[in-house]
Motif scaffolding. Structure first.
Motif, PDB file in Angstrom:
ATOM      1  N   ALA A   1      14.410  19.572  10.097  1.00 60.08           N
ATOM      2  CA  ALA A   1      14.120  18.842   8.814  1.00 60.08           C
ATOM      3  C   ALA A   1      15.003  19.465   7.547  1.00 60.08           C
ATOM      4  O   ALA A   1      15.414  18.828   6.784  1.00 60.08           O
ATOM      5  CB  ALA A   1      12.765  18.940   8.481  1.00 60.08           C
TER       6      ALA A   1
ATOM      7  N   ASP B   1      11.778  12.261  14.921  1.00 61.34           N
ATOM      8  CA  ASP B   1      12.127  10.554  14.490  1.00 61.34           C
ATOM      9  C   ASP B   1      13.525  10.422  14.414  1.00 61.34           C
ATOM     10  O   ASP B   1      14.198   9.397  15.027  1.00 61.34           O
ATOM     11  CB  ASP B   1      11.138  10.338  13.218  1.00 61.34           C
ATOM     12  N   HIS B   2      14.202  11.294  13.964  1.00 63.48           N
ATOM     13  CA  HIS B   2      15.543  11.240  13.388  1.00 63.48           C
ATOM     14  C   HIS B   2      16.245  11.305  15.118  1.00 63.48           C
ATOM     15  O   HIS B   2      17.140  10.394  15.306  1.00 63.48           O
ATOM     16  CB  HIS B   2      16.457  12.232  12.531  1.00 63.48           C
TER      17      HIS B   2
ATOM     18  N   TRP C   1       4.619  12.429  12.854  1.00 69.21           N
ATOM     19  CA  TRP C   1       5.427  11.602  12.334  1.00 69.21           C
ATOM     20  C   TRP C   1       5.975  12.677  10.608  1.00 69.21           C
ATOM     21  O   TRP C   1       7.076  12.468  10.290  1.00 69.21           O
ATOM     22  CB  TRP C   1       4.867  10.620  11.565  1.00 69.21           C
ATOM     23  N   LEU C   2       4.857  13.220  10.298  1.00 64.19           N
ATOM     24  CA  LEU C   2       5.128  13.794   8.769  1.00 64.19           C
ATOM     25  C   LEU C   2       5.718  15.059   8.776  1.00 64.19           C
ATOM     26  O   LEU C   2       6.178  15.668   7.696  1.00 64.19           O
ATOM     27  CB  LEU C   2       4.043  13.727   7.760  1.00 64.19           C
TER      28      LEU C   2
ATOM     29  N   LEU D   1       8.335  20.997   3.529  1.00 63.02           N
ATOM     30  CA  LEU D   1       8.727  19.553   2.919  1.00 63.02           C
ATOM     31  C   LEU D   1       8.280  19.214   1.626  1.00 63.02           C
ATOM     32  O   LEU D   1       8.783  18.209   0.959  1.00 63.02           O
ATOM     33  CB  LEU D   1       8.176  18.538   3.968  1.00 63.02           C
TER      34      LEU D   1
ATOM     35  N   THR E   1      16.470   8.516   7.696  1.00 58.17           N
ATOM     36  CA  THR E   1      15.451   9.081   8.040  1.00 58.17           C
ATOM     37  C   THR E   1      14.282   9.414   7.020  1.00 58.17           C
ATOM     38  O   THR E   1      13.098   9.534   7.273  1.00 58.17           O
ATOM     39  CB  THR E   1      15.669  10.378   9.030  1.00 58.17           C
ATOM     40  N   LEU E   2      14.899  10.133   5.966  1.00 60.16           N
ATOM     41  CA  LEU E   2      14.017  10.502   4.691  1.00 60.16           C
ATOM     42  C   LEU E   2      13.384   9.562   4.093  1.00 60.16           C
ATOM     43  O   LEU E   2      11.901   9.723   3.731  1.00 60.16           O
ATOM     44  CB  LEU E   2      14.986  11.407   3.923  1.00 60.16           C
TER      45      LEU E   2
ATOM     46  N   MET F   1       9.658  15.028  11.689  1.00 60.16           N
ATOM     47  CA  MET F   1      10.736  14.189  11.007  1.00 60.16           C
ATOM     48  C   MET F   1      12.100  14.102  11.801  1.00 60.16           C
ATOM     49  O   MET F   1      12.705  13.387  12.106  1.00 60.16           O
ATOM     50  CB  MET F   1      11.071  14.771   9.461  1.00 60.16           C
TER      51      MET F   1
ATOM     52  N   HIS G   1      10.232   8.743   6.524  1.00 60.38           N
ATOM     53  CA  HIS G   1       9.450   9.866   6.341  1.00 60.38           C
ATOM     54  C   HIS G   1       8.595   9.490   5.035  1.00 60.38           C
ATOM     55  O   HIS G   1       7.360   9.635   4.952  1.00 60.38           O
ATOM     56  CB  HIS G   1      10.090  11.171   6.434  1.00 60.38           C
TER      57      HIS G   1
END
Ligand SMILES: [Zn+2]
Length: 315
Positions: free
Chosen positions: A221, A210-211, A201-202, A268, A238-239, A207, A242
């Motif tokens: 990212a 997920d998007h 996920w992170l 990140l 999305t951010l 990220m 996250h």
């Protein structure tokens, strides 16, 4: 390559002498020649030979030779790796650079460089560097997090790295996302074979994935961060997802370790909105009446891996 302090000086190969720190990443290997007062003399970087174990070792030997060019000393070497050496088997485990796994990497590398090497998890090296003279200097309990191509963690308590019989102290990236919402359960498949890992996920790729799942759009990212800055609503959403997931993941750690400071590292960690948002997002999940948690940006940034690795012989 230059030596900032002049190449004619000689140094003792002892506790007060030079150290080499090497950070073995999935895409690059970085090395630093550092003096006892933590000033950096030389820094070099080479690409990581992907899926090539022998090539990776050869690249580190080459990097070491470049770092000590013109230096009349054989500095001790510490290496940050994306996994750890299993105390039970003596073999590398948990590296997302999977070609390193199940190999006696520390012994093979020591043979290749002709001296003992100390090896530690890259997130541990990051946490150590930031705890000694970085963003968490003078803090008692420090949890360092790397959010990049992977998601790692390291724990330093009163200046000492905390690791145990499995060499996974501070690791949190392959625990599941806590307080998962129905749409987040069971979660995406991780490279480690589990589902719903925090890393899936992170991390940056997490990220991006997920998007893609939510929008059908494919961006990295870095691209998502730029699009969010430009006001793109989908990238901003999305951010936001996250940040909320990162807050839940960190709150889970806080309820166990109660750190004085959390330091973010990896690519990140440059997302500046995290430092304002995370304490607010974490607060409802913290099991204490004083629920404010200190989350800081790294002082040394990408340099923390090599700086922490260089200090492994000083512990
Ligand atoms: Zn995993």
């Amino acid at each position: 390559m230059t030596l900032n302090g002049g190449s004619s000086a000689t140094f003792r190969n002892d506790k007060n002498g030079l150290r080499i720190g090497i950070d073995l990443g999935g895409s690059k290997i970085e090395g630093v020649l550092m003096s006892a007062d933590a000033s950096e003399w030389t820094r070099c970087r080479v690409p990581t030979p992907r899926d090539d174990y022998e090539g990776t070792i050869a690249a580190i030997v080459d990097l070491k030779n470049r770092l000590i060019q013109g230096v009349a000393a054989e500095p001790r070497i510490g290496v940050a790796v994306p996994g750890s050496i299993s105390p039970a088997t003596g073999l590398m485990q948990n590296a997302n650079s999977t070609w390193l796994n199940a190999r006696p990497f520390d012994l093979d590398l020591a043979l290749a460089v002709g001296m003992p090497v100390r090896i530690a998890n890259d997130a541990n090296c990051f946490a150590l560097s930031e705890a000694i003279d970085g963003a968490a200097e003078n803090a008692g309990i420090v949890f360092g997090v790397i959010l990049g191509t992977g998601c790692g963690g390291g724990l330093v308590i009163h200046g000492s790295l905390v690791d145990g019989p499995r060499a996974i102290g501070g690791e949190w990236g392959h625990n599941p996302l806590p307080w998962a919402k129905p749409e987040e359960y069971i979660g995406p498949l991780c490279w480690c074979g589990r589902k719903g890992c925090l890393e899936a996920w992170l991390s940056g790729p997490g990220m991006a994935a997920d998007h893609a799942r939510v929008t059908g759009e494919t961006y990295t990212a870095v691209e998502l961060a730029a699009r969010a800055r430009d006001g793109n609503c989908a990238a901003r959403a999305t951010l936001a997802r996250h940040a909320d997931r990162l807050a839940r993941g960190l709150a889970h750690v806080v309820n166990i370790l109660d750190p004085d400071v959390i330091v973010l590292g990896g690519g990140l960690s440059q997302l500046s909105h995290l430092y304002e948002l995370l304490p607010k997002l974490m607060s409802p999940h913290i099991f204490a009446d004083q629920s404010s948690v200190v989350v800081r940006a790294p002082k040394w940034g990408e340099a923390s891996g090599v700086r922490g690795a260089a200090r492994l012989w000083d512990l």
